[in-house]
Design an enzyme around this catalytic site. Structure first.
Site, PDB file in Angstrom:
ATOM      1  CG  LEU A 104      -3.738  -2.203  -2.093  1.00 41.18           C
ATOM      2  CD1 LEU A 104      -4.251  -2.433  -0.678  1.00 41.18           C
ATOM      3  CD2 LEU A 104      -4.774  -2.639  -3.127  1.00 41.18           C
ATOM      4  N   GLY A 137       3.890  -0.354  -1.446  1.00 42.36           N
ATOM      5  CA  GLY A 137       3.817  -0.945  -2.772  1.00 42.36           C
ATOM      6  C   GLY A 137       5.058  -0.658  -3.590  1.00 42.36           C
ATOM      7  CE1 TYR A 147      -3.195   2.911   0.427  1.00 44.83           C
ATOM      8  CE2 TYR A 147      -3.281   2.515   2.782  1.00 44.83           C
ATOM      9  CZ  TYR A 147      -3.672   3.236   1.679  1.00 44.83           C
ATOM     10  OH  TYR A 147      -4.564   4.277   1.826  1.00 44.83           O
ATOM     11  CB  CYS A 148       0.976   4.295   0.167  1.00 47.44           C
ATOM     12  SG  CYS A 148       1.589   5.992   0.108  1.00 47.44           S
ATOM     13  CG  LEU A 149       5.749   5.870   0.620  1.00 49.79           C
ATOM     14  CD1 LEU A 149       6.659   6.511   1.645  1.00 49.79           C
ATOM     15  CD2 LEU A 149       6.107   6.350  -0.765  1.00 49.79           C
TER      16      LEU A 149
END
Length: 576
Positions: free
Chosen positions: A334, A310, A306-308
């Site tokens: 994500l 990812g 998720y975010c960083l």
């Protein structure tokens, strides 16, 4: 005769330079004044050579002035606030004399929005910067911020006999005192981690200096053979994915028969200043993956970032592919970016000058402090997060309503100097990952080497990781890929609980070998689907898993030295 300056230590000069920039950064909250000056100089220089544009601006000023005067006299409907601008929604703004302030302000806002938009020859980043800075000033001088010009404040003052101003003054004194004491924000009394936040049952089954690995207790008699490893961003506490019992992606996945593991990152201190991006890959993602396999057995792992999280997962997966490591069954990203050439509003001031300014500030502190990060995000939405909030808290005397996500949002984290400097320079500034210049252990990696299937999610209103930037994963990968575009923003769009109203998404599939489709064509070619994308993801994961379900694995693995250490949510998530 020798030159006395020839023996001077160059490091002393560098330290002096850095200390000077640090002093300036404390005043500007880390914003480089050089970046701002350069943007305005670029705008002014190109406007000077654009007589047609100056003529157009003069005509627009005359039209706006005329229209504002007619609206003030009731002869014209006047200016309409932009969609999403709620500052003037009170009906009293249409009454005299308030309609005068509103229309004159909106006429100026319209003119400056037009004036600071692109002039031929300007650098695109300068366009974004001057428009952003003009918007910041306009937001500050809005009549909605003045207790003498805002009818909502005046009506509330009359109705309460001034009690709202007394309450507002108390709120202001309390906030200023907390700022002067440099006190961290007190934890929410309504929402507390371990009580009604991050309450999905589980155990901490591994801990090192950087992470705790959480394993969640099974809720079904049989589970999918392949577990899920979630890699959240270290810029936030992991429990954004495990909020309240009715708003938890992790809890929902466990209930669908998946074995779920999640990384909980340590909140670094100045002593962690030398932790780098490679440490987050090696001591975070790879160590967690090793532990999951030692607990769950030989089945491959569904990895989700998720975010960083990812971004670092993509780096880890590309490294694994380069080295012939095939332990990943799939990769889910994500709201995560792998290419940073169109990385949204956060890129607005990201140039060499700005990165150097931030590097020096973090060099002095050892970390990027949570208040500094929060301030940067507030600037992006100053109208709502700064000024509207100040009006409601200090002039209307209203207490803010707490929600699970607002309590999480206030629970910020820090980032180590070395890691964040490497992230800003290597990814944001130089975009090395998709340029074929990102090296791990001395050798370059490439996303196109990854053969595991991808499930990539972008959100329609994301100002941190714009969906078109997230979509670029389709440009730099070649494996089977499904892309989802969901309603909502960076956090709200990901928290798409099934059954929640007004949710929709689009979903498309790119098999191996299909040609690239640009994002706008993709959006036009994929119809909107009502509902939550979580169910589509669960079906996709099940389709990438073995058809037979198995008995749940044990909690931890004592034989492998992975005995449960303490109940979830663990200790790192509580660090402040």
């Amino acid at each position: 005769m020798s030159d006395p300056l020839a023996t001077a230590d160059p490091h002393t000069h560098d330290t002096l330079d850095r200390a000077t920039r640090v002093a300036a950064a404390r005043i500007t909250r880390g914003i480089s004044p050089n970046a701002a000056r350069a943007a305005w100089a670029d705008w002014a220089a190109h406007l000077a050579y654009a007589p047609g544009r100056r003529w157009d601006l003069t005509e627009r000023a005359i039209r706006n002035t005329t229209r504002a005067m007619m609206a003030s006299a009731g002869l014209d409907e006047g200016f309409t606030p932009a969609p999403g601008d709620h500052r003037f929604r009170d009906p009293a703004w249409n009454d005299y004399p308030y309609r005068i302030w509103k229309n004159w302000y909106l006429s100026q806002e319209d003119w400056w929005n037009h004036a600071t938009w692109g002039i031929r020859g300007m650098r695109p980043r300068s366009v974004d910067r001057v428009n952003f800075m003009a918007r910041q000033v306009l937001d500050m001088v809005s009549p909605s911020n003045s207790p003498m010009l805002n009818p909502e404040i005046l009506n509330r003052t009359r109705a309460t006999g001034g009690a709202n101003l007394v309450t507002g003054m108390q709120n202001a004194v309390s906030d200023v005192a907390a700022q002067l004491r440099n006190d961290p924000q007190a934890p929410s009394e309504a929402f507390q981690v371990g009580r009604n936040l991050a309450v999905t049952p589980g155990q901490v089954v591994f801990r090192n200096h950087l992470i705790e690995l959480l394993q969640y207790s099974p809720q079904t008699e049989r589970v999918h053979a392949e577990p899920i490893l979630i890699v959240p961003a270290w810029i936030m506490k992991y429990y954004i994915l495990d909020l309240s019992q009715t708003n938890s992606l992790i809890g929902w996945l466990v209930a669908q028969g998946f074995t779920v593991f999640c990384i909980s990152w340590r909140n670094p201190t100045p002593e962690d200043r030398n932790l780098g991006l490679e440490d987050y890959r090696r001591m975070g993602v790879m160590v967690a993956l090793d532990a999951v396999r030692r607990i769950n057995g030989p089945a491959r792992v569904h990895a989700c970032g998720y975010c960083l999280g990812g971004t670092i997962l993509s780096i880890a997966a590309a490294t694994m592919a380069r080295d012939g490591d095939d332990r990943l069954a799939s990769i889910t990203l994500l709201a995560a970016q792998t290419d940073f050439s169109e990385a949204g509003e956060l890129m607005m001031f990201m140039d060499e000058s700005q990165v150097a300014f931030l590097e020096d500030m973090m060099w002095d502190q050892g970390v990027l402090d949570q208040k500094q990060m929060a301030g940067a995000f507030q600037m992006l939405r100053a109208q709502d997060l700064v000024w509207t909030r100040a009006v409601r808290r200090y002039f209307l005397g209203e207490e803010e309503h707490e929600f699970d996500i607002s309590a999480w949002n206030a629970d910020a984290t820090r980032m180590p100097y070395r890691m964040h400097a490497e992230y800003l320079r290597g990814l944001f500034l130089e975009n090395r990952l998709t340029a074929g210049r990102f090296a791990v252990e001395g050798r370059v990696i490439a996303l196109r080497d990854i053969t595991a299937p991808f499930f990539v999610v972008g959100t329609e209103q994301d100002h941190i990781a714009p969906w078109r930037s997230v979509y670029k994963a389709t440009l730099f990968t070649e494996s089977d890929l499904s892309f989802v575009l969901t309603s909502g923003g960076h956090n709200g769009g990901i928290l798409s609980v099934p059954g929640k109203p007004h949710r929709h998404y689009r979903m498309g599939h790119r098999p191996v070998g299909r040609r690239y489709m640009d994002p706008d064509s993709w959006q036009e070619g994929h119809p909107q689907i009502d509902g939550a994308w979580w169910t589509a993801w669960a079906d996709w994961l099940a389709g990438k898993s073995a058809p037979e379900t198995v008995a749940p694995p044990p909690m931890g693995n004592r034989a492998e030295g992975l005995a449960p250490l303490m109940p979830a949510p663990g200790s790192y998530v509580l660090q402040r």
